[in-house]
Design a protein around this motif. Structure first.
Motif, PDB file in Angstrom:
ATOM      1  N   ILE A  80     -39.252 -13.765  19.364  1.00 35.70           N
ATOM      2  CA  ILE A  80     -38.796 -14.978  20.052  1.00 35.70           C
ATOM      3  C   ILE A  80     -39.790 -15.374  21.145  1.00 35.70           C
ATOM      4  O   ILE A  80     -40.145 -16.551  21.289  1.00 35.70           O
ATOM      5  CB  ILE A  80     -37.377 -14.781  20.628  1.00 35.70           C
ATOM      6  N   CYS A  81     -40.259 -14.387  21.897  1.00 38.89           N
ATOM      7  CA  CYS A  81     -41.217 -14.662  22.970  1.00 38.89           C
ATOM      8  C   CYS A  81     -42.536 -15.209  22.425  1.00 38.89           C
ATOM      9  O   CYS A  81     -43.123 -16.125  23.011  1.00 38.89           O
ATOM     10  CB  CYS A  81     -41.441 -13.413  23.812  1.00 38.89           C
ATOM     11  N   VAL A  82     -42.996 -14.669  21.295  1.00 39.15           N
ATOM     12  CA  VAL A  82     -44.222 -15.184  20.670  1.00 39.15           C
ATOM     13  C   VAL A  82     -44.016 -16.648  20.291  1.00 39.15           C
ATOM     14  O   VAL A  82     -44.876 -17.495  20.535  1.00 39.15           O
ATOM     15  CB  VAL A  82     -44.625 -14.323  19.446  1.00 39.15           C
ATOM     16  N   ALA A  83     -42.880 -16.956  19.712  1.00 43.38           N
ATOM     17  CA  ALA A  83     -42.586 -18.345  19.338  1.00 43.38           C
ATOM     18  C   ALA A  83     -42.538 -19.252  20.567  1.00 43.38           C
ATOM     19  O   ALA A  83     -42.955 -20.407  20.509  1.00 43.38           O
ATOM     20  CB  ALA A  83     -41.265 -18.409  18.579  1.00 43.38           C
ATOM     21  N   LEU A  84     -42.051 -18.710  21.683  1.00 44.94           N
ATOM     22  CA  LEU A  84     -41.969 -19.485  22.920  1.00 44.94           C
ATOM     23  C   LEU A  84     -43.304 -19.524  23.667  1.00 44.94           C
ATOM     24  O   LEU A  84     -43.456 -20.258  24.644  1.00 44.94           O
ATOM     25  CB  LEU A  84     -40.889 -18.909  23.837  1.00 44.94           C
ATOM     26  N   GLY A  85     -44.259 -18.701  23.222  1.00 41.24           N
ATOM     27  CA  GLY A  85     -45.581 -18.689  23.849  1.00 41.24           C
ATOM     28  C   GLY A  85     -45.626 -17.964  25.183  1.00 41.24           C
ATOM     29  O   GLY A  85     -46.425 -18.312  26.061  1.00 41.24           O
ATOM     30  N   VAL A  86     -44.779 -16.965  25.342  1.00 44.33           N
ATOM     31  CA  VAL A  86     -44.750 -16.203  26.593  1.00 44.33           C
ATOM     32  C   VAL A  86     -44.688 -14.711  26.254  1.00 44.33           C
ATOM     33  O   VAL A  86     -43.969 -14.318  25.333  1.00 44.33           O
ATOM     34  CB  VAL A  86     -43.557 -16.633  27.480  1.00 44.33           C
ATOM     35  N   PRO A  87     -45.456 -13.875  26.951  1.00 43.43           N
ATOM     36  CA  PRO A  87     -45.395 -12.436  26.663  1.00 43.43           C
ATOM     37  C   PRO A  87     -44.003 -11.871  26.969  1.00 43.43           C
ATOM     38  O   PRO A  87     -43.397 -12.209  27.991  1.00 43.43           O
ATOM     39  CB  PRO A  87     -46.447 -11.829  27.605  1.00 43.43           C
ATOM     40  N   ALA A  88     -43.531 -11.024  26.105  1.00 44.32           N
ATOM     41  CA  ALA A  88     -42.200 -10.436  26.278  1.00 44.32           C
ATOM     42  C   ALA A  88     -42.102  -9.664  27.588  1.00 44.32           C
ATOM     43  O   ALA A  88     -41.050  -9.693  28.254  1.00 44.32           O
ATOM     44  CB  ALA A  88     -41.869  -9.523  25.099  1.00 44.32           C
ATOM     45  N   HIS A  89     -43.180  -9.005  27.987  1.00 41.81           N
ATOM     46  CA  HIS A  89     -43.099  -8.237  29.235  1.00 41.81           C
ATOM     47  C   HIS A  89     -42.924  -9.145  30.448  1.00 41.81           C
ATOM     48  O   HIS A  89     -42.334  -8.738  31.443  1.00 41.81           O
ATOM     49  CB  HIS A  89     -44.299  -7.280  29.394  1.00 41.81           C
TER      50      HIS A  89
END
Length: 179
Positions: A80-89
Motif C-alpha cells: 500500500i505504501c509503495v502504491a502511495l509513494g511513501v516508504p512504509a517506515h
C-alpha cells in the motif's frame, strides 16, 4: 493490550521491570488514519488506490484497513505504501509518534518545567540540571527534552534512585502521559 519488555543484553536488572503497553486497537486505528490521510492527500478514491496495488484486494478490505478494524500484514502495508509513494517506515514512524508521543524510540520525554517545580529532595540534582537547561531555551522553545537510557541511568545515579524509579517519577511529573 500488548506488553513489550524494554531492555537489552547487559541492561541493569531493575530495567527488567519496564514494559511498554501497546493498545493494539488504537495502533490499528492510527495506522488506518495515516493510510486514509495519505490516500486523500493524493486526491484518490479507494478504487484508484486499489488499481495501483500489485495484488488484488477488495475495496472492503482497503476500507477496513483505513478504519483500523482489520490488521494489515507487513507485506500488505509495504504494498500500500509503495502504491502511495511513501516508504512504509515513514508511515510507521508517524504512527509510532502519534501513539507513543514525540519521544524517539528508546527515549523518554521529560518536561523541564515540571522537574523544576517538583520539590522532592531526591530530585535536587535533576532539578538543578533542569533549571540550567530551561535558562538555555530560546523564548517559545518547548521545555520538553528527550533522554535516552544512558542519560536516564546517569541521572538516576545522581539522584540515588534506581533507573526504574526515576523513569516512573518523571512519568508522574508529566501527568502520567504514556510515552
Amino acid at each position: 493490550m500488548l506488553s513489550i519488555r524494554v531492555g537489552s543484553v547487559g541492561a541493569p536488572a531493575d530495567m527488567e521491570d519496564l514494559t511498554v503497553q501497546i493498545d493494539t486497537a488504537a495502533y490499528q486505528r492510527v495506522l488506518g488514519d495515516e493510510l486514509r490521510s495519505l490516500r486523500k492527500q493524493r486526491g484518490w478514491t479507494r478504487k484508484e488506490l486499489n488499481r495501483r496495488l500489485q495484488s488484488d484486494i477488495s475495496l472492503q478490505t482497503l476500507a477496513t484497513y483505513e478504519l483500523g478494524t482489520r490488521q494489515c500484514s507487513v507485506v500488505r502495508l509495504v504494498e500500500i505504501c509503495v502504491a502511495l509513494g511513501v516508504p512504509a517506515h515513514h508511515v510507521l514512524a508517524r504512527v509510532h509518534d502519534r501513539v507513543f508521543g514525540d519521544a524517539p524510540a528508546g527515549h523518554l520525554a521529560v518536561n523541564l518545567a515540571a522537574v523544576v517545580t517538583d520539590h522532592r529532595p531526591q530530585l535536587l540534582p535533576l532539578r538543578r540540571w533542569a533549571q540550567g537547561r530551561l535558562h538555555q531555551l530560546t523564548p517559545g522553545q518547548s521545555p520538553e527534552v528527550h533522554l535516552d537510557l544512558p542519560a536516564l541511568e546517569y541521572m538516576a545515579q545522581l539522584c540515588q534512585l534506581s533507573t526504574v524509579d526515576l523513569i516512573r517519577t518523571l512519568r508522574e511529573l508529566d501527568g502520567g502521559r504514556p510515552r
